[in-house]
Design a protein around this motif. Structure first.
Motif, PDB file in Angstrom:
ATOM      1  N   LEU A   1       0.908  -1.268  -0.099  1.00  7.81           N
ATOM      2  CA  LEU A   1       0.028  -0.021   0.151  1.00  7.81           C
ATOM      3  C   LEU A   1       0.785   1.229   0.100  1.00  7.81           C
ATOM      4  O   LEU A   1       0.323   2.278  -0.677  1.00  7.81           O
ATOM      5  N   ARG A   2       2.084   1.334   0.796  1.00 11.26           N
ATOM      6  CA  ARG A   2       2.951   2.498   0.680  1.00 11.26           C
ATOM      7  C   ARG A   2       3.618   2.549  -0.818  1.00 11.26           C
ATOM      8  O   ARG A   2       3.478   3.802  -1.120  1.00 11.26           O
ATOM      9  N   GLN A   3       3.764   1.506  -1.549  1.00 15.28           N
ATOM     10  CA  GLN A   3       4.133   1.751  -2.845  1.00 15.28           C
ATOM     11  C   GLN A   3       3.104   2.337  -3.538  1.00 15.28           C
ATOM     12  O   GLN A   3       3.496   3.230  -4.486  1.00 15.28           O
ATOM     13  N   ALA A   4       1.800   1.850  -3.405  1.00 20.97           N
ATOM     14  CA  ALA A   4       0.884   2.397  -4.125  1.00 20.97           C
ATOM     15  C   ALA A   4       0.636   3.663  -3.978  1.00 20.97           C
ATOM     16  O   ALA A   4       0.173   4.495  -4.906  1.00 20.97           O
ATOM     17  N   GLU A   5       0.733   4.133  -2.403  1.00 22.33           N
ATOM     18  CA  GLU A   5       0.460   5.758  -2.365  1.00 22.33           C
ATOM     19  C   GLU A   5       1.706   6.381  -3.018  1.00 22.33           C
ATOM     20  O   GLU A   5       1.280   7.699  -3.528  1.00 22.33           O
ATOM     21  N   ASP A   6       2.701   6.213  -2.999  1.00 22.49           N
ATOM     22  CA  ASP A   6       3.852   6.813  -3.690  1.00 22.49           C
ATOM     23  C   ASP A   6       3.430   6.949  -5.253  1.00 22.49           C
ATOM     24  O   ASP A   6       3.994   7.909  -5.841  1.00 22.49           O
TER      25      ASP A   6
ATOM     26  N   VAL B   1      -6.514   7.779   0.566  1.00 25.24           N
ATOM     27  CA  VAL B   1      -7.078   7.893   1.595  1.00 25.24           C
ATOM     28  C   VAL B   1      -7.991   6.513   1.759  1.00 25.24           C
ATOM     29  O   VAL B   1      -8.221   5.834   2.628  1.00 25.24           O
ATOM     30  N   VAL B   2      -8.857   6.179   0.791  1.00 23.89           N
ATOM     31  CA  VAL B   2      -9.786   5.166   0.500  1.00 23.89           C
ATOM     32  C   VAL B   2      -8.950   3.782   0.917  1.00 23.89           C
ATOM     33  O   VAL B   2      -9.358   2.820   1.748  1.00 23.89           O
ATOM     34  N   LEU B   3      -7.781   3.430   0.325  1.00 21.42           N
ATOM     35  CA  LEU B   3      -7.044   2.382   0.386  1.00 21.42           C
ATOM     36  C   LEU B   3      -6.471   2.228   1.966  1.00 21.42           C
ATOM     37  O   LEU B   3      -6.606   1.197   2.550  1.00 21.42           O
ATOM     38  N   ARG B   4      -6.067   3.467   2.411  1.00 24.61           N
ATOM     39  CA  ARG B   4      -5.241   3.559   3.702  1.00 24.61           C
ATOM     40  C   ARG B   4      -6.360   3.177   4.893  1.00 24.61           C
ATOM     41  O   ARG B   4      -6.090   2.277   5.826  1.00 24.61           O
ATOM     42  N   THR B   5      -7.327   3.904   4.863  1.00 18.14           N
ATOM     43  CA  THR B   5      -8.490   3.661   5.698  1.00 18.14           C
ATOM     44  C   THR B   5      -9.065   2.017   5.784  1.00 18.14           C
ATOM     45  O   THR B   5      -9.196   1.574   6.705  1.00 18.14           O
ATOM     46  N   GLY B   6      -9.056   1.617   4.739  1.00 17.55           N
ATOM     47  CA  GLY B   6      -9.674   0.354   4.359  1.00 17.55           C
ATOM     48  C   GLY B   6      -8.739  -0.707   4.926  1.00 17.55           C
ATOM     49  O   GLY B   6      -9.253  -1.566   5.618  1.00 17.55           O
ATOM     50  N   LEU B   7      -7.285  -0.590   4.791  1.00 24.40           N
ATOM     51  CA  LEU B   7      -6.389  -1.374   5.089  1.00 24.40           C
ATOM     52  C   LEU B   7      -6.274  -1.250   6.819  1.00 24.40           C
ATOM     53  O   LEU B   7      -6.177  -2.337   7.601  1.00 24.40           O
ATOM     54  N   ASP B   8      -6.619  -0.011   7.437  1.00 29.64           N
ATOM     55  CA  ASP B   8      -6.654   0.020   8.851  1.00 29.64           C
ATOM     56  C   ASP B   8      -7.738  -0.672   9.288  1.00 29.64           C
ATOM     57  O   ASP B   8      -7.683  -1.372  10.349  1.00 29.64           O
TER      58      ASP B   8
ATOM     59  N   VAL C   1     -13.666  -1.015  -0.748  1.00 26.11           N
ATOM     60  CA  VAL C   1     -12.351  -0.032  -0.793  1.00 26.11           C
ATOM     61  C   VAL C   1     -11.397  -0.390  -1.876  1.00 26.11           C
ATOM     62  O   VAL C   1     -10.645   0.698  -1.902  1.00 26.11           O
ATOM     63  N   THR C   2     -11.496  -1.312  -2.726  1.00 26.26           N
ATOM     64  CA  THR C   2     -10.663  -1.438  -3.833  1.00 26.26           C
ATOM     65  C   THR C   2     -11.497  -0.977  -5.131  1.00 26.26           C
ATOM     66  O   THR C   2     -11.363  -1.694  -6.047  1.00 26.26           O
ATOM     67  N   THR C   3     -12.714  -0.284  -5.003  1.00 27.93           N
ATOM     68  CA  THR C   3     -13.362  -0.223  -5.963  1.00 27.93           C
ATOM     69  C   THR C   3     -12.757   0.390  -7.225  1.00 27.93           C
ATOM     70  O   THR C   3     -13.172   0.280  -8.405  1.00 27.93           O
ATOM     71  N   GLN C   4     -11.538   1.122  -7.107  1.00 29.81           N
ATOM     72  CA  GLN C   4     -10.864   1.601  -8.440  1.00 29.81           C
ATOM     73  C   GLN C   4     -10.426   0.215  -9.290  1.00 29.81           C
ATOM     74  O   GLN C   4     -10.217   0.415 -10.299  1.00 29.81           O
ATOM     75  N   ILE C   5     -10.470  -0.709  -8.365  1.00 30.95           N
ATOM     76  CA  ILE C   5      -9.900  -1.888  -9.356  1.00 30.95           C
ATOM     77  C   ILE C   5     -11.014  -2.815  -9.601  1.00 30.95           C
ATOM     78  O   ILE C   5     -11.203  -3.206 -10.828  1.00 30.95           O
ATOM     79  N   SER C   6     -12.139  -3.164  -8.814  1.00 32.36           N
ATOM     80  CA  SER C   6     -13.210  -3.890  -9.168  1.00 32.36           C
ATOM     81  C   SER C   6     -14.502  -3.437  -9.945  1.00 32.36           C
ATOM     82  O   SER C   6     -15.058  -4.052 -10.589  1.00 32.36           O
ATOM     83  N   LYS C   7     -14.310  -1.986  -9.680  1.00 32.43           N
ATOM     84  CA  LYS C   7     -15.322  -1.311 -10.541  1.00 32.43           C
ATOM     85  C   LYS C   7     -16.837  -1.882 -10.025  1.00 32.43           C
ATOM     86  O   LYS C   7     -17.937  -1.743 -10.895  1.00 32.43           O
TER      87      LYS C   7
ATOM     88  N   LEU D   1     -13.232   8.651   6.748  1.00 33.93           N
ATOM     89  CA  LEU D   1     -12.754   8.972   5.399  1.00 33.93           C
ATOM     90  C   LEU D   1     -12.869  10.608   5.466  1.00 33.93           C
ATOM     91  O   LEU D   1     -12.017  11.123   5.043  1.00 33.93           O
ATOM     92  N   MET D   2     -13.953  11.179   5.944  1.00 33.71           N
ATOM     93  CA  MET D   2     -13.774  12.449   5.942  1.00 33.71           C
ATOM     94  C   MET D   2     -12.992  13.135   6.974  1.00 33.71           C
ATOM     95  O   MET D   2     -12.164  14.266   6.561  1.00 33.71           O
ATOM     96  N   GLU D   3     -12.577  12.474   8.066  1.00 35.87           N
ATOM     97  CA  GLU D   3     -11.733  13.085   9.085  1.00 35.87           C
ATOM     98  C   GLU D   3     -10.155  12.813   8.298  1.00 35.87           C
ATOM     99  O   GLU D   3      -9.441  13.845   8.563  1.00 35.87           O
ATOM    100  N   GLU D   4      -9.938  11.564   7.864  1.00 39.82           N
ATOM    101  CA  GLU D   4      -8.634  11.476   7.097  1.00 39.82           C
ATOM    102  C   GLU D   4      -8.359  12.555   5.883  1.00 39.82           C
ATOM    103  O   GLU D   4      -7.329  13.174   5.816  1.00 39.82           O
TER     104      GLU D   4
END
Length: 389
Positions: free
Chosen positions: A212-217, A233-240, A295-301, A365-368
């Protein structure tokens, strides 16, 4: 075999090797034309180290590496004008270079300052060699950064999304397996094995976090990506959330292991309670899988479908939870032994359901997003002033 090659071709290691090779070769060809050195290997070396997997890390790494090499060369020029190469001058130049590396804040390239200084100090015609090395370093760094600007590196969101989904599937499978064993006689060894599986799953979160850190970069400063902050933020909060669920599952498995120690000759729960808990665990497992798809909607659609499924499974889980709670209460009233373990089991289930709740996720999500925007404003105050004009 074709499928294997296709999957390997998508991996960061393969892409990194190809990109670094091309950039290093180009920088060497350019340096041959501009440098007086017969073999300007500093240029491809710099390009090799500068070109990273993501555009963001390329830019930040390139700047730090250029600073480290230039600082080392300047120190070597100063020492060469005063003393030659002796054991004590080498000691002094290493010490001065390491100190200068921390002063110019080159982070992981602090040793490169000393390496550059020693290489330059140890050759003849120091002044000419030093400036050639600076030129070659600049060529390698510029080629590396321009290479990623012109040929934008891939976005590793897909890899991170697959890692998150794989974590969710394993979490789901363990929940289903634990639920299926609640109505049978469970030896302590088997319950302890489930606890070890939960611990391994908890430890594997670190690998998903690295992806995930690599994806964020890869999303930062990438011209291919719009709304990169939202994706991160979507991916990070999902993993958290999944990490918290994994930790809670580990605690839940520990509670069941403790219960198995007290019920060596009987099932963990009577048939009616076991069936209710198995149904509850099944709904939670399906909810975890739907959450990962969301949370992975950009992949799964399939965002709307995943959200609908998650909402439905959470509703069913809430109903099953109340039914199981009533049966557990009756069981405790009849047999109050180990009542605290029954209460702990329900508390752990409640924590997982709360983490998966859609309203809780929206709030997070809003807080992040607010926090990230605030940090951006604090980091670049001048840009904020310009936007107000």
């Amino acid at each position: 075999m074709t499928e294997l090659v296709r999957k390997r071709g998508r991996q960061p290691v393969v892409v990194q090797a190809l990109r670094s090779t091309v950039a290093a070769t180009i920088s060497y060809v350019v340096a041959l034309q501009l440098s007086s050195e017969p073999a300007p290997l500093t240029a491809p070396l710099t390009a090799l180290l500068v070109v990273q997997v993501t555009l963001y890390s390329t830019l930040t790494t390139g700047i730090r590496r250029v600073n480290s090499v230039v600082a080392g060369v300047l120190i070597a020029i100063g020492f060469s004008a005063l003393v030659g190469l002796t054991w004590w001058s080498l000691c002094l130049i290493i010490l001065a270079s390491l100190a200068a590396g921390h002063l110019v804040r080159v982070d992981e390239f602090v040793p490169e300052v000393a390496i550059s200084a020693m290489l330059v100090l140890g050759v003849t015609q120091v002044a000419d060699t030093a400036w050639d090395r600076v030129l070659e370093t600049l060529i390698g760094a510029m080629v590396g950064m321009l290479f990623n600007l012109l040929f934008a590196p891939p976005v590793w969101v897909h890899t991170a999304g697959e890692s998150i989904q794989d974590l969710a599937r394993r979490l789901r499978d363990l929940l289903v397996l634990i639920g299926e064993e609640l109505g049978a006689h469970t030896p302590v060894e088997r319950a302890a094995a489930r606890l070890h599986e939960a611990r391994r799953l908890d430890n594997d979160v670190a690998q998903v976090d690295a992806a995930l850190r690599q994806a964020e970069d890869s999303l930062r400063l990438n011209p291919r990506v719009k709304e990169g902050l939202l994706h991160r933020v979507v991916l990070r909060t999902g993993l958290d959330t999944l990490e918290i669920c994994t930790v809670v599952l580990r605690v839940l498995a520990r509670s069941l292991t403790d219960l198995a120690k007290h019920r060596r000759d009987e099932p963990l729960f009577p048939p009616d309670v076991a069936d209710a808990l198995q149904e509850l665990f099944t709904h939670i497992a399906k909810a975890v899988e739907s959450f990962a798809m969301l949370v992975t909607t950009q992949i799964s659609k399939n965002a709307e479908e995943a959200e609908s499924r998650l909402s439905s499974e959470l509703e069913e889980a809430a109903i099953s939870r109340e039914h199981a709670a009533r049966l557990l209460l009756q069981r405790v009233q009849q047999h109050p032994q180990q009542w605290q373990l029954h209460g702990a089991l329900l508390s752990e289930v409640d924590r997982i359901l709360d983490e998966l709740d859609l309203e809780h996720r929206t709030t997070r999500l809003m807080e992040e997003l607010d926090r990230s925007a605030r940090e951006q404003r604090e980091r670049f105050p001048r840009l904020r002033k310009l936007t107000r004009l």
